[in-house]
Design a protein around this motif. Structure first.
Motif, PDB file in Angstrom:
ATOM      1  N   ALA A 126       0.953  -1.247  -0.062  1.00  0.00           N
ATOM      2  CA  ALA A 126       0.024   0.076  -0.151  1.00  0.00           C
ATOM      3  C   ALA A 126       0.653   1.247   0.058  1.00  0.00           C
ATOM      4  CB  ALA A 126      -0.988   0.136   1.263  1.00  0.00           C
ATOM      5  N   SER A 127       1.972   0.981   0.406  1.00  0.00           N
ATOM      6  CA  SER A 127       2.932   2.443   0.660  1.00  0.00           C
ATOM      7  C   SER A 127       4.007   2.568  -0.234  1.00  0.00           C
ATOM      8  CB  SER A 127       3.455   2.487   2.108  1.00  0.00           C
ATOM      9  OG  SER A 127       4.166   1.552   2.481  1.00  0.00           O
ATOM     10  N   ILE A 128       4.530   1.351  -0.658  1.00  0.00           N
ATOM     11  CA  ILE A 128       5.824   1.668  -1.360  1.00  0.00           C
ATOM     12  C   ILE A 128       5.794   2.221  -2.496  1.00  0.00           C
ATOM     13  CG2 ILE A 128       5.838  -0.344  -2.751  1.00  0.00           C
ATOM     14  CD1 ILE A 128       8.743  -0.944  -1.772  1.00  0.00           C
ATOM     15  N   GLY A 129       4.903   2.425  -3.379  1.00  0.00           N
ATOM     16  CA  GLY A 129       4.559   3.102  -4.745  1.00  0.00           C
ATOM     17  C   GLY A 129       4.682   4.544  -4.114  1.00  0.00           C
ATOM     18  N   TYR A 130       4.062   5.053  -3.205  1.00  0.00           N
ATOM     19  CA  TYR A 130       4.134   6.555  -2.814  1.00  0.00           C
ATOM     20  C   TYR A 130       5.521   6.916  -2.452  1.00  0.00           C
ATOM     21  CZ  TYR A 130      -0.921   6.342  -2.454  1.00  0.00           C
ATOM     22  OH  TYR A 130      -2.230   6.353  -2.921  1.00  0.00           O
ATOM     23  N   TYR A 131       6.083   5.868  -1.626  1.00  0.00           N
ATOM     24  CA  TYR A 131       7.660   6.365  -1.245  1.00  0.00           C
ATOM     25  C   TYR A 131       8.477   6.503  -2.570  1.00  0.00           C
ATOM     26  CZ  TYR A 131      12.261   6.026   0.372  1.00  0.00           C
ATOM     27  OH  TYR A 131      13.540   6.202   0.688  1.00  0.00           O
ATOM     28  N   ILE A 132       8.335   5.684  -3.529  1.00  0.00           N
ATOM     29  CA  ILE A 132       9.277   5.292  -4.571  1.00  0.00           C
ATOM     30  C   ILE A 132       8.908   6.874  -5.516  1.00  0.00           C
ATOM     31  CG2 ILE A 132       9.364   4.490  -6.969  1.00  0.00           C
ATOM     32  CD1 ILE A 132       9.110   1.641  -5.264  1.00  0.00           C
ATOM     33  N   LEU A 133       7.534   7.146  -5.581  1.00  0.00           N
ATOM     34  CA  LEU A 133       7.214   8.511  -6.580  1.00  0.00           C
ATOM     35  C   LEU A 133       8.013   9.699  -5.834  1.00  0.00           C
ATOM     36  CD1 LEU A 133       3.734   7.655  -7.674  1.00  0.00           C
ATOM     37  CD2 LEU A 133       5.861   7.526  -8.996  1.00  0.00           C
ATOM     38  N   ALA A 134       7.844  10.084  -4.569  1.00  0.00           N
ATOM     39  CA  ALA A 134       8.342  10.889  -3.857  1.00  0.00           C
ATOM     40  C   ALA A 134       9.971  10.843  -3.664  1.00  0.00           C
ATOM     41  CB  ALA A 134       7.912  10.974  -2.217  1.00  0.00           C
ATOM     42  N   ALA A 135      10.524   9.733  -3.614  1.00  0.00           N
ATOM     43  CA  ALA A 135      11.828   9.621  -3.455  1.00  0.00           C
ATOM     44  C   ALA A 135      12.453   9.831  -4.823  1.00  0.00           C
ATOM     45  CB  ALA A 135      12.074   8.215  -2.911  1.00  0.00           C
ATOM     46  N   ALA A 140      15.784  13.051  -8.409  1.00  0.00           N
ATOM     47  CA  ALA A 140      15.998  13.497  -9.530  1.00  0.00           C
ATOM     48  C   ALA A 140      16.395  14.983  -9.406  1.00  0.00           C
ATOM     49  CB  ALA A 140      14.950  13.343 -10.596  1.00  0.00           C
ATOM     50  N   ALA A 141      16.139  15.756  -8.679  1.00  0.00           N
ATOM     51  CA  ALA A 141      16.274  17.044  -8.402  1.00  0.00           C
ATOM     52  C   ALA A 141      17.857  17.451  -8.038  1.00  0.00           C
ATOM     53  CB  ALA A 141      15.443  17.612  -7.162  1.00  0.00           C
ATOM     54  N   VAL A 142      18.544  16.377  -7.906  1.00  0.00           N
ATOM     55  CA  VAL A 142      20.048  16.563  -7.306  1.00  0.00           C
ATOM     56  C   VAL A 142      20.825  16.340  -8.763  1.00  0.00           C
ATOM     57  CG1 VAL A 142      22.132  15.521  -6.430  1.00  0.00           C
ATOM     58  CG2 VAL A 142      19.938  15.303  -5.221  1.00  0.00           C
ATOM     59  N   PRO A 143      21.312  17.636  -9.179  1.00  0.00           N
ATOM     60  CA  PRO A 143      22.024  17.622 -10.597  1.00  0.00           C
ATOM     61  C   PRO A 143      22.976  16.530 -10.685  1.00  0.00           C
ATOM     62  CG  PRO A 143      22.249  19.859  -9.485  1.00  0.00           C
ATOM     63  CD  PRO A 143      21.641  18.876  -8.540  1.00  0.00           C
ATOM     64  N   ARG A 144      22.830  15.745 -11.832  1.00  0.00           N
ATOM     65  CA  ARG A 144      23.580  14.779 -12.258  1.00  0.00           C
ATOM     66  C   ARG A 144      25.246  15.142 -12.243  1.00  0.00           C
ATOM     67  NH1 ARG A 144      22.582  10.147 -16.681  1.00  0.00           N
ATOM     68  NH2 ARG A 144      20.393  10.417 -15.599  1.00  0.00           N
ATOM     69  N   GLY A 172      13.637  16.015   0.546  1.00  0.00           N
ATOM     70  CA  GLY A 172      12.722  15.252  -0.250  1.00  0.00           C
ATOM     71  C   GLY A 172      12.506  13.870   0.179  1.00  0.00           C
ATOM     72  N   LEU A 173      13.696  13.269   0.703  1.00  0.00           N
ATOM     73  CA  LEU A 173      13.393  11.713   0.966  1.00  0.00           C
ATOM     74  C   LEU A 173      12.744  11.856   2.319  1.00  0.00           C
ATOM     75  CD1 LEU A 173      16.921  10.503   0.212  1.00  0.00           C
ATOM     76  CD2 LEU A 173      14.992   9.767  -0.947  1.00  0.00           C
ATOM     77  N   ALA A 174      13.061  12.771   3.345  1.00  0.00           N
ATOM     78  CA  ALA A 174      12.188  12.798   4.521  1.00  0.00           C
ATOM     79  C   ALA A 174      10.601  12.905   4.046  1.00  0.00           C
ATOM     80  CB  ALA A 174      12.787  13.855   5.373  1.00  0.00           C
ATOM     81  N   ALA A 175      10.178  13.559   3.172  1.00  0.00           N
ATOM     82  CA  ALA A 175       8.927  13.504   2.783  1.00  0.00           C
ATOM     83  C   ALA A 175       8.337  12.525   2.397  1.00  0.00           C
ATOM     84  CB  ALA A 175       8.641  14.736   1.695  1.00  0.00           C
ATOM     85  N   ALA A 176       9.258  11.670   1.687  1.00  0.00           N
ATOM     86  CA  ALA A 176       8.883  10.361   1.207  1.00  0.00           C
ATOM     87  C   ALA A 176       8.683   9.518   2.233  1.00  0.00           C
ATOM     88  CB  ALA A 176       9.971   9.849   0.094  1.00  0.00           C
TER      89      ALA A 176
END
Lengths: 246, 233
Positions: A126-135, A140-144, A172-176
């Motif tokens: 129930a939760s891992i999809g939400y975690y993955i999308l937020a994480a 992705a916001a960290v410049p490569r 962002g990971l904390a939010a995830a």
């Protein structure tokens, strides 16, 4: 802001409704404490699985240039889009004792319904999809280019993650983590199908509503809010504090 | 002894980059050409950011391609137009990033020298998000050199810097080249920068090297009308 928060929290005014003398334990003595323990301990396990499995997946989705990424993203979205009740039914059909996998697990002493394993597994689904999308969004916001520079300075991929990617994505990971925690802890629709027992707090609220009515629901709701809030709040505070000090 | 042997083939949208390089240890080599000629593609393939479509790159006994050697195992430093400083770290932490927990002999003296020469002492404990563009470029240069790399790749790192800062950094690089003996490969669209940094140059047009040699001979007799125009401009 004040008006918004007031509107956001307005439903909590329902806690003050006159519903009669509050019953802290419903009709079963100790049920509240048991439900709290079940919810917190099993959600912690589910969250650990979310983070351990979901973070590499999120990183792959954030960084992979392969076209197959589109398919994996669709799979993650599908898990998020699933109505909780439907998820519970599908999990029961896929893992239940009538299936080969469920029957085999039962034979080796691991029941796949109405068990702690069923509870935690359902929470993960129930939760891992939400975690993955937020994480994924956070990573992705960290410049490569920063990761490439760190690698060219001699850091291994793991060192790059810990020294560059993680510190820059941690808010962002904390939010995830918070989203996954709240999603897993509050899960009712799927868990009520797969793991009515051992009852967590959402299912216990439902049981209390049926057995004893509102006087047994509101106190458990307060306990739920008080136990659910500290972890995501603390994670957010820590992430923000370290950001400021860095 | 030859230190860098490279044959890089990389398909671009309009043309194929096909370049061969042969550099000895300590060479100061420039790649000169118009914007979009393929200079940065060559540098990016040498650094490992991009993978060539074909060819071969070796640095001494280390084969960089094929297969593409992971970035962290490449014995080279790469500085581009962007500083790409780590925004969550201070100036000092950025400079010392590559040293991590290692503390090679003489590291402290070398860090002190870099900090002194590049005027980083005053801002050493400042977060990099609060420093100026010129200071950021100095930090990036110090961070690149702190490991004493055997090969240094410079892809137009002086773009957007004022004349005085550019002159100062070019002079510092020349001095450190003399002291450390690294192999330098620089790309720039301004001939005056490359002339000061490099002793040899290759002119690149549409992905191919059309002329190569010492500066004096290239300037005296440019091989194409385009390079003649660029060199005079």
């Amino acid at each position: 802001m004040f008006v918004f928060v007031l509107a956001l929290l307005y439903p909590l005014s329902g806690l003050g409704a006159r519903v009669g003398r509050w019953q802290w334990d419903g009709i079963i003595p100790g049920s509240t404490a048991t439900a709290v323990w079940n919810s917190l301990s099993l959600t912690a396990i589910a969250l650990a699985v979310d983070v351990a499995v979901g973070t590499p997946v999120a990183y792959y989705l954030a960084r992979s240039g392969c076209r197959d990424r589109i398919v994996w993203e669709a799979a993650v979205l599908l898990s998020v889009l699933m109505p909780p009740l439907a998820l519970g039914i599908l999990l029961s059909l896929a893992f239940g004792p009538q299936t080969a996998l469920g029957a085999w697990l039962l034979r080796v002493g691991i029941p796949t319904s109405n068990s702690p394993l069923a509870f935690a597994t359902t929470q993960v689904y129930a939760s891992i999809g939400y975690y993955i999308l937020a994480a994924r969004a956070a990573l992705a916001a960290v410049p490569r280019e920063l990761e490439q520079v760190a690698a060219l300075l001699g850091s291994t991929p793991l060192q790059v993650f810990w020294r560059v990617t993680f510190p820059l994505a941690k808010l962002g990971l904390a939010a995830a983590v918070s989203i996954a925690w709240v999603r897993a802890l509050g899960e009712f629709g799927a868990v009520v199908v797969t793991a009515y027992y051992p009852s967590g707090m959402p299912v216990q609220i439902w049981i209390n509503l049926q057995d004893a009515g509102m006087p047994a629901v509101l106190p458990l709701l307060i306990v739920f809010l008080l136990t659910a809030l500290p972890l995501p709040w603390l994670i957010h505070l820590l992430a923000q504090r370290r950001n400021v000090s860095a | 002894m030859s230190v860098l042997e490279a044959h890089i083939v990389k398909q671009r949208r309009a043309f194929t980059v096909d370049v061969r390089l042969h550099l000895r240890a300590g060479d100061r080599f420039g790649l000169f050409g118009a914007s979009g000629a393929g200079k940065s593609t060559v540098m990016s393939c040498l650094a490992g950011i991009e993978s060539p479509d074909a060819g071969r790159i070796s640095l001494g006994a280390t084969q960089l391609y094929p297969p593409n050697l992971p970035l962290h195992r490449r014995p080279l430093a790469y500085l581009t137009q962007g500083d790409w400083l780590f925004p969550h770290l201070t100036v000092g932490q950025n400079v010392c990033f590559s040293l991590h927990k290692r503390n090679p002999n003489g590291a402290k003296e070398w860090i002190d020298e870099l900090a002194e020469r590049l005027d980083l002492r005053r801002i050493w404990d400042e977060p990099v998000v609060s420093i100026s563009g010129g200071q950021a470029r100095r930090v990036a240069l110090a961070r690149m050199l702190v490991r004493r790399p055997p090969v240094v790749l410079l892809d137009e790192p002086f773009t957007a810097l004022d004349r005085a800062t550019t002159d100062e950094l070019v002079e510092a690089l020349r001095e450190w080249h003399a002291a450390l003996g690294f192999t330098l490969i620089a790309v720039d669209h301004r001939p005056e920068i490359l002339r000061r940094l490099c002793t040899r140059v290759a002119i690149i047009e549409y992905g191919r090297i059309v002329q190569e040699g010492p500066w004096s001979s290239v300037i005296a007799a440019p091989a194409t009308s385009l390079s003649a125009r660029l060199l005079s401009g």
